[in-house]
Write a protein that holds these residues in place. Structure first.
Motif, mmCIF file in Angstrom:
data_model
loop_
_atom_site.group_PDB
_atom_site.id
_atom_site.type_symbol
_atom_site.label_atom_id
_atom_site.label_comp_id
_atom_site.label_asym_id
_atom_site.label_seq_id
_atom_site.Cartn_x
_atom_site.Cartn_y
_atom_site.Cartn_z
ATOM 1 N N UNK A 136 -2.040 6.132 13.280
ATOM 2 C CA UNK A 136 -3.300 5.763 12.630
ATOM 3 C C UNK A 136 -3.034 4.930 11.378
ATOM 4 N N UNK A 137 -3.491 3.663 11.419
ATOM 5 C CA UNK A 137 -3.370 2.774 10.274
ATOM 6 C C UNK A 137 -4.773 2.347 9.842
ATOM 7 N N UNK A 138 -5.045 2.419 8.540
ATOM 8 C CA UNK A 138 -6.334 1.955 8.021
ATOM 9 C C UNK A 138 -6.122 0.608 7.347
ATOM 10 N N UNK A 139 -6.865 -0.390 7.819
ATOM 11 C CA UNK A 139 -6.758 -1.717 7.209
ATOM 12 C C UNK A 139 -7.794 -1.820 6.096
ATOM 13 N N UNK A 140 -7.419 -1.319 4.926
ATOM 14 C CA UNK A 140 -8.362 -1.261 3.804
ATOM 15 C C UNK A 140 -8.722 -2.670 3.331
ATOM 16 N N UNK A 141 -7.757 -3.575 3.333
ATOM 17 C CA UNK A 141 -8.025 -4.998 3.091
ATOM 18 C C UNK A 141 -7.451 -5.745 4.289
ATOM 19 N N UNK A 142 -8.266 -6.631 4.850
ATOM 20 C CA UNK A 142 -7.916 -7.190 6.151
ATOM 21 C C UNK A 142 -8.019 -8.713 6.124
ATOM 22 N N UNK A 143 -7.260 -9.324 5.211
ATOM 23 C CA UNK A 143 -7.271 -10.784 5.121
ATOM 24 C C UNK A 143 -8.272 -11.275 4.088
ATOM 25 N N UNK A 144 -8.034 -10.908 2.825
ATOM 26 C CA UNK A 144 -8.937 -11.290 1.740
ATOM 27 C C UNK A 144 -8.328 -12.438 0.950
ATOM 28 N N UNK A 145 -9.128 -13.491 0.729
ATOM 29 C CA UNK A 145 -8.713 -14.606 -0.120
ATOM 30 C C UNK A 145 -9.822 -14.881 -1.128
ATOM 31 N N UNK A 146 -9.460 -15.004 -2.381
ATOM 32 C CA UNK A 146 -10.460 -15.357 -3.393
ATOM 33 C C UNK A 146 -9.764 -15.857 -4.647
ATOM 34 N N UNK A 147 -10.512 -16.647 -5.414
ATOM 35 C CA UNK A 147 -10.004 -17.158 -6.680
ATOM 36 C C UNK A 147 -11.027 -16.835 -7.754
#
Ligand SMILES: Nc1ncnc2c1ncn2[C@@H]1O[C@H](COP(=O)(O)OP(=O)(O)O)[C@@H](O)[C@H]1O
Ligand SMILES: [Mg+2]
Length: 244
Positions: free
Chosen positions: A29-40
């Motif tokens: 069981x893996x939780x993807x808490x952040x799944x490809x976040x990009x921001x500036x």
């Protein structure tokens, strides 16, 4: 005010590139808490981050504050890849540049407001007199100048959060990270605390504010919405009276 259209091109403080944070809970069981976040986020911005419970807000905040590292992707703080810093450099950066405010005020119990606010300066090796002066100023700035000797148990929730804000700003950080700072407050105290964040932002500090309250986000010029560890939307508004 100038007639010249101003294109804001401020220095990026925060650059997040395709960041993932996976919690391996059990072998399968893996939780993807952040799944490809990009921001500036540029210097001097006030950004509200919204999203339902479990959407990854605190995971993102902890990463922005160098309390946690991405599983993959890059995070540059003031142009420096956080991965390239060792523990000492990271903690030094946290102490000098970043002020944290949490939902639970996290004040030290049985310790006066003044001593609570002096604490980050003690870690930084500031002399006693200077500590006292700066902590007093920070408490005055949040409207708590008349409560210096009060213990946390002798203060209301809103007052305790103001002390926590004073503690976050006493080191004069350029970046303020607040994770649901008004989550435990009544509407009056919420208003007071938000006013303080707006003032800190007006003074030039970058403020990132996590909230799930619509009225909080309404006051921010930029609102980023997260869902399931991804950015759902990133909206900017031009405030009334401000040139586009
Ligand atoms: N230490 C952890 N171990 C396992 N899963 C975690 C851990 N921390 C957070 N999570 C999971 O990651 C997801 C995002 O959590 P979080 O960032 O705390 O969300 P939010 O702050 O938006 O409520 C949730 O599904 C949560 O259960
Ligand atoms: Mg959270």
């Amino acid at each position: 005010m100038s007639d010249r259209p101003r294109r804001r091109r401020r220095r990026p403080v925060i650059v997040v590139e395709d960041v993932r944070r996976t919690y391996q809970v059990t072998d399968d069981l893996a939780v993807h808490a952040l799944d490809g976040v990009s921001l500036t986020i540029a210097a001097g911005e006030l950004v509200a981050i919204m999203g339902s419970s479990g959407s990854g807000k605190s995971t993102l905040m902890n990463m922005l504050g160098c309390l946690d590292q991405p599983t993959s992707g890059r995070y540059l703080l003031d142009g420096v890849d956080v991965k390239d810093m060792d523990e000492d450099e990271q903690s030094d950066l946290r102490n000098r540049k970043i002020g944290f405010v949490f939902q639970a005020f996290n004040l030290v119990p049985r310790t006066s407001a003044l001593a609570n606010v002096e604490l980050p300066l003690s870690y930084a090796g500031v002399s006693r007199g200077e500590r006292r002066r700066r902590a007093t100023d920070a408490l005055k700035a949040v409207g708590m100048g008349a409560r210096l000797d009060h213990l946390p148990s002798e203060l209301s929730g809103g007052q305790q959060q103001r002390v926590a804000v004073a503690r976050a700003i006493v080191t004069n950080p350029s970046l303020i990270l607040a994770d649901e700072p008004t989550g435990n407050l009544d509407s009056r105290s919420t208003h007071d605390v938000l006013r303080i964040f707006e003032t800190l932002n007006a003074e030039g500090r970058t403020v990132v504010l996590i909230t799930h309250e619509d009225d909080v986000a309404e006051r921010a010029r930029r609102v980023i919405r997260l869902a399931d560890g991804r950015i759902l939307s990133d909206d900017r508004r031009v405030a009334a009276g401000e040139a586009a």
